[in-house]
Design a protein around this motif. Structure first.
Motif, PDB file in Angstrom:
ATOM      1  N   PHE A  65       0.814  -1.220   0.000  1.00 36.03           N
ATOM      2  CA  PHE A  65       0.000   0.000   0.000  1.00 36.03           C
ATOM      3  C   PHE A  65       0.847   1.269   0.000  1.00 36.03           C
ATOM      4  N   LEU A  66       2.153   1.144  -0.260  1.00 36.51           N
ATOM      5  CA  LEU A  66       3.010   2.334  -0.166  1.00 36.51           C
ATOM      6  C   LEU A  66       2.674   3.364  -1.244  1.00 36.51           C
ATOM      7  N   ARG A  67       2.933   4.636  -0.916  1.00 39.15           N
ATOM      8  CA  ARG A  67       2.706   5.738  -1.856  1.00 39.15           C
ATOM      9  C   ARG A  67       4.036   6.254  -2.375  1.00 39.15           C
ATOM     10  N   GLU A  68       4.052   6.692  -3.612  1.00 38.05           N
ATOM     11  CA  GLU A  68       5.259   7.325  -4.138  1.00 38.05           C
ATOM     12  C   GLU A  68       5.503   8.599  -3.350  1.00 38.05           C
ATOM     13  N   LYS A 119      -6.791  -4.740  -1.896  1.00 37.18           N
ATOM     14  CA  LYS A 119      -5.936  -3.729  -2.527  1.00 37.18           C
ATOM     15  C   LYS A 119      -6.746  -2.855  -3.507  1.00 37.18           C
ATOM     16  N   ILE A 172     -11.838  11.259  -3.670  1.00 28.23           N
ATOM     17  CA  ILE A 172     -11.310  12.404  -4.423  1.00 28.23           C
ATOM     18  C   ILE A 172     -12.358  12.923  -5.422  1.00 28.23           C
ATOM     19  N   PHE A 182      -7.639  12.552   1.862  1.00 29.55           N
ATOM     20  CA  PHE A 182      -8.145  12.285   0.508  1.00 29.55           C
ATOM     21  C   PHE A 182      -9.428  13.037   0.189  1.00 29.55           C
ATOM     22  N   LEU A 183      -9.605  14.167   0.861  1.00 31.67           N
ATOM     23  CA  LEU A 183     -10.707  15.076   0.511  1.00 31.67           C
ATOM     24  C   LEU A 183     -10.118  16.406   0.043  1.00 31.67           C
ATOM     25  N   ASN A 184      -8.962  16.343  -0.620  1.00 31.43           N
ATOM     26  CA  ASN A 184      -8.387  17.577  -1.162  1.00 31.43           C
ATOM     27  C   ASN A 184      -8.876  17.755  -2.590  1.00 31.43           C
ATOM     28  N   TYR A 196      -7.031  12.817  -9.425  1.00 31.88           N
ATOM     29  CA  TYR A 196      -5.934  11.871  -9.220  1.00 31.88           C
ATOM     30  C   TYR A 196      -5.238  11.487 -10.528  1.00 31.88           C
ATOM     31  N   GLY A 197      -3.934  11.234 -10.416  1.00 30.66           N
ATOM     32  CA  GLY A 197      -3.144  10.723 -11.542  1.00 30.66           C
ATOM     33  C   GLY A 197      -2.242   9.626 -11.007  1.00 30.66           C
ATOM     34  N   CYS A 240      -1.151   4.277 -10.228  1.00 26.09           N
ATOM     35  CA  CYS A 240      -2.024   3.308  -9.550  1.00 26.09           C
ATOM     36  C   CYS A 240      -3.514   3.611  -9.671  1.00 26.09           C
ATOM     37  N   PHE A 241      -3.952   4.736  -9.114  1.00 27.19           N
ATOM     38  CA  PHE A 241      -5.404   4.978  -9.073  1.00 27.19           C
ATOM     39  C   PHE A 241      -6.071   4.859 -10.452  1.00 27.19           C
ATOM     40  N   PHE A 291       2.961  13.978 -11.184  1.00 30.14           N
ATOM     41  CA  PHE A 291       1.553  13.706 -10.856  1.00 30.14           C
ATOM     42  C   PHE A 291       1.216  14.056  -9.410  1.00 30.14           C
ATOM     43  N   LYS A 292       2.258  14.138  -8.581  1.00 35.31           N
ATOM     44  CA  LYS A 292       2.089  14.588  -7.199  1.00 35.31           C
ATOM     45  C   LYS A 292       3.454  15.051  -6.687  1.00 35.31           C
TER      46      LYS A 292
HETATM   47  C1  UDX Z   1      -1.664   5.294  -4.256  1.00 35.73           C
HETATM   48  C2  UDX Z   1      -2.161   4.746  -2.906  1.00 35.73           C
HETATM   49  O1  UDX Z   1      -2.313   5.818  -1.966  1.00 35.73           O
HETATM   50  C3  UDX Z   1      -1.205   3.689  -2.375  1.00 35.73           C
HETATM   51  O2  UDX Z   1      -1.742   3.108  -1.186  1.00 35.73           O
HETATM   52  C4  UDX Z   1      -1.024   2.601  -3.431  1.00 35.73           C
HETATM   53  O3  UDX Z   1      -0.081   1.643  -2.998  1.00 35.73           O
HETATM   54  C5  UDX Z   1      -0.547   3.208  -4.752  1.00 35.73           C
HETATM   55  O4  UDX Z   1      -1.470   4.233  -5.158  1.00 35.73           O
HETATM   56  P1  UDX Z   1       0.191   7.061  -5.043  1.00 35.73           P
HETATM   57  O5  UDX Z   1      -0.374   6.876  -6.411  1.00 35.73           O
HETATM   58  O6  UDX Z   1       1.655   7.015  -4.854  1.00 35.73           O
HETATM   59  O7  UDX Z   1      -0.428   5.976  -4.023  1.00 35.73           O
HETATM   60  O8  UDX Z   1      -0.264   8.511  -4.524  1.00 35.73           O
HETATM   61  P2  UDX Z   1      -1.399   9.131  -3.581  1.00 35.73           P
HETATM   62  O9  UDX Z   1      -0.743   9.969  -2.571  1.00 35.73           O
HETATM   63  O10 UDX Z   1      -2.368   8.135  -3.109  1.00 35.73           O
HETATM   64  O11 UDX Z   1      -2.131  10.121  -4.618  1.00 35.73           O
HETATM   65  C6  UDX Z   1      -2.753   9.645  -5.809  1.00 35.73           C
HETATM   66  C7  UDX Z   1      -3.334  10.788  -6.596  1.00 35.73           C
HETATM   67  O12 UDX Z   1      -4.466  11.345  -5.928  1.00 35.73           O
HETATM   68  C8  UDX Z   1      -2.364  11.968  -6.818  1.00 35.73           C
HETATM   69  O13 UDX Z   1      -2.501  12.408  -8.144  1.00 35.73           O
HETATM   70  C9  UDX Z   1      -2.852  13.031  -5.856  1.00 35.73           C
HETATM   71  O14 UDX Z   1      -2.562  14.326  -6.297  1.00 35.73           O
HETATM   72  C10 UDX Z   1      -4.350  12.757  -5.856  1.00 35.73           C
HETATM   73  N1  UDX Z   1      -5.043  13.209  -4.638  1.00 35.73           N
HETATM   74  C11 UDX Z   1      -4.748  12.625  -3.440  1.00 35.73           C
HETATM   75  C12 UDX Z   1      -6.016  14.197  -4.717  1.00 35.73           C
HETATM   76  O15 UDX Z   1      -6.302  14.741  -5.792  1.00 35.73           O
HETATM   77  N2  UDX Z   1      -6.668  14.564  -3.568  1.00 35.73           N
HETATM   78  C13 UDX Z   1      -6.413  13.994  -2.373  1.00 35.73           C
HETATM   79  O16 UDX Z   1      -7.062  14.375  -1.396  1.00 35.73           O
HETATM   80  C14 UDX Z   1      -5.417  12.999  -2.294  1.00 35.73           C
END
Ligand code: UDX
Length: 435
Positions: A152-155, A204, A215, A249-251, A256-257, A260-261, A319-320
């Motif tokens: 579940f790690l995030r970049e 997962k 989001i 995750f309410l930003n 999202y990009g 993963c998502f 992407f972030k």
């Molecule tokens: C995600 C999951 O969080 C992680 O558990 C999984 O293993 C892989 O996918 P990641 O893609 O690295 O991780 O980034 P994350 O921080 O989750 O953000 C994903 C996207 O959502 C980004 O583009 C971010 O900008 C966007 N985001 C996140 C929003 O637009 N609003 C939010 O509130 C949170």
């Protein structure tokens, strides 16, 4: 414990390094010899804060090695993690060809009993698929178990996430196999969940799809806020105090990009529809997300109906924040749309400039935010890097042709920006611009 990690992408490299840090002997395998050579020289193929230091230290202390020789790696390991890429096909289905190839290789080189762990994000049923592939390619009939152990790690915070997981999920058909794997995580303080393989695989996808839903939900609320002059940040705060909802995750913003998502949500839709259940909720999550970039461009168009000859400063391309990953980055769609309208884009990202050059060749790459803003008709904030929060805005204002900010991530305080003399527009916080 002796561990082999197949695939040195984000998940593989971080997982292998963290297991070495926890005292195990880890061999990381990849078929890309250039990548292995880089790693052997202490150079990282990806940007991830803290990773290089950890790789170099564990390598120097003899717990971490890199190779292209999968035979040797499998033979010397009790537990084998499959951490290969699972890219999406055009219809959303997950392409499992790398997983299948890895399973076959493992089976071919088995020299004793092994635990084979799927750490790649794979659709439900992949555990059985891997089991069958190994069974068909295991001439000496060694005993083996296929386990699901999603990551579940995030970049950007991968090392921290791997060392401080919210939970550890192990899907196994036998409890004693799950316990053997659990020994690897014994020193981490985290809730542990042992399930069957299918449930672990679904956990997962369900987690990522649920976060993506949060989001898109808040972005739809942001659209309402824009129409009625309300503030989505206040709304998210008010919702977030409810413990059943939570603030994370309410930003609201550009959506999202990443790697993963976007692919995981589409894969779950594909799985569901293959089972005869249309997951319309998730289809709407995708649609809402895919409208975010054009919504932002429409906002810019409302202020600059004729973009020909306009110069836009783009701050943030990845992407972030804290990554150089440009996969499914909103910056790409936005910049391409602006360039199509005849605008020129000057851009700056603290880390992703190299990656950008290949993807967006017409963008002028700058060395700083200030250089990007020089002579710009507007500044567009696309990725909320922390350093952008602390820019000298007097200097930015002086450099710009017109002091207009479009904040795609709600990084700044609107009242403060306006006090400083900026025309300021953000997502779901007040007025839509007028030309
Ligand atoms: C995600 C999951 O969080 C992680 O558990 C999984 O293993 C892989 O996918 P990641 O893609 O690295 O991780 O980034 P994350 O921080 O989750 O953000 C994903 C996207 O959502 C980004 O583009 C971010 O900008 C966007 N985001 C996140 C929003 O637009 N609003 C939010 O509130 C949170």
């Amino acid at each position: 414990m002796n561990i082999c990690i197949i695939g040195t992408g984000y998940v593989g490299l971080v997982t292998g390094t963290v297991f070495a840090e926890l005292g195990n002997d880890v061999i990381c395998v990849d078929k890309l010899s250039e990548k292995i050579a880089m790693l052997e020289n202490g150079k990282m193929p990806i940007y991830e804060p803290g990773l290089e230091e950890l790789v170099v230290r564990n390598r120097n202390e003899g717990r971490l090695s890199f190779t292209t020789d999968i035979k040797n790696a499998v033979e010397n390991s009790e537990i084998i993690f499959i951490c290969v890429n699972t890219p999406p096909k055009d219809d959303g289905e997950t392409d499992l060809s790398f997983v299948k190839a890895a399973a076959k290789e493992v089976a071919k080189h088995m020299n004793g009993d092994k635990i084979i762990v799927n750490k790649s994000t794979v659709p439900v049923g992949t555990g059985d698929l891997v089991h069958n592939i190994v069974s068909e390619n295991n001439p000496n009939n060694y005993d083996y178990h296929v386990v699901s152990n999603p990551e579940f790690l995030r970049e950007g915070s991968a090392i921290h996430d791997a060392l401080n997981p919210d939970r550890i999920v192990i899907g196994a058909s036998k409890r004693q196999v799950a316990f053997r794997l659990l020994e690897l995580y014994a020193s981490l303080e985290a809730p542990i969940l042992i399930t069957d393989v299918n449930s672990a695989e679904i956990i997962k996808y369900a987690s990522n799809a649920f976060l993506a839903t949060k989001i898109s939900f808040i972005n739809s609320i942001a659209d309402i806020c824009e129409k009625v002059g309300a503030d989505v940040e206040q709304v998210a705060k008010g919702m977030g105090h409810d413990q059943r909802i939570g603030r994370s995750f309410l930003n609201a913003g550009l959506g999202y990009g990443g790697s993963c998502f976007p692919k995981d949500v589409k894969s779950l839709i594909h799985t569901s529809s293959g089972l005869g259940n249309e997951f319309s909720l998730l289809k709407n999550v995708v649609d809402t997300n895919e409208r975010r970039a054009s919504h932002f461009v429409d906002m810019i168009k409302a202020r600059f109906p004729d973009m020909k000859g306009k110069v836009f400063a783009v701050l943030g391309l990845a992407f972030k924040p804290n990554t150089d990953d440009m996969r499914e980055a909103k910056s790409i769609e936005i910049i391409e749309a602006l360039e199509k309208e005849g605008a020129t884009v000057k851009a700056f990202d603290p880390i992703a400039m190299e990656a950008t050059k290949a993807i967006l060749p017409d963008v002028t790459c700058c060395n700083s935010s200030y250089e990007a803003c020089e002579g710009a008709d507007a500044m567009l904030l696309i990725t909320e890097w922390r350093e952008f929060k602390f820019l000298n805005l007097e200097k930015i204002k002086e450099a710009m042709n017109i002091p207009v900010i479009f904040d795609g991530r709600n990084l700044y305080d609107p009242a403060r920006k306006r006090r400083l003399g900026f025309e300021y527009y953000s997502m779901g916080r007040g007025e839509w611009p007028k030309s």
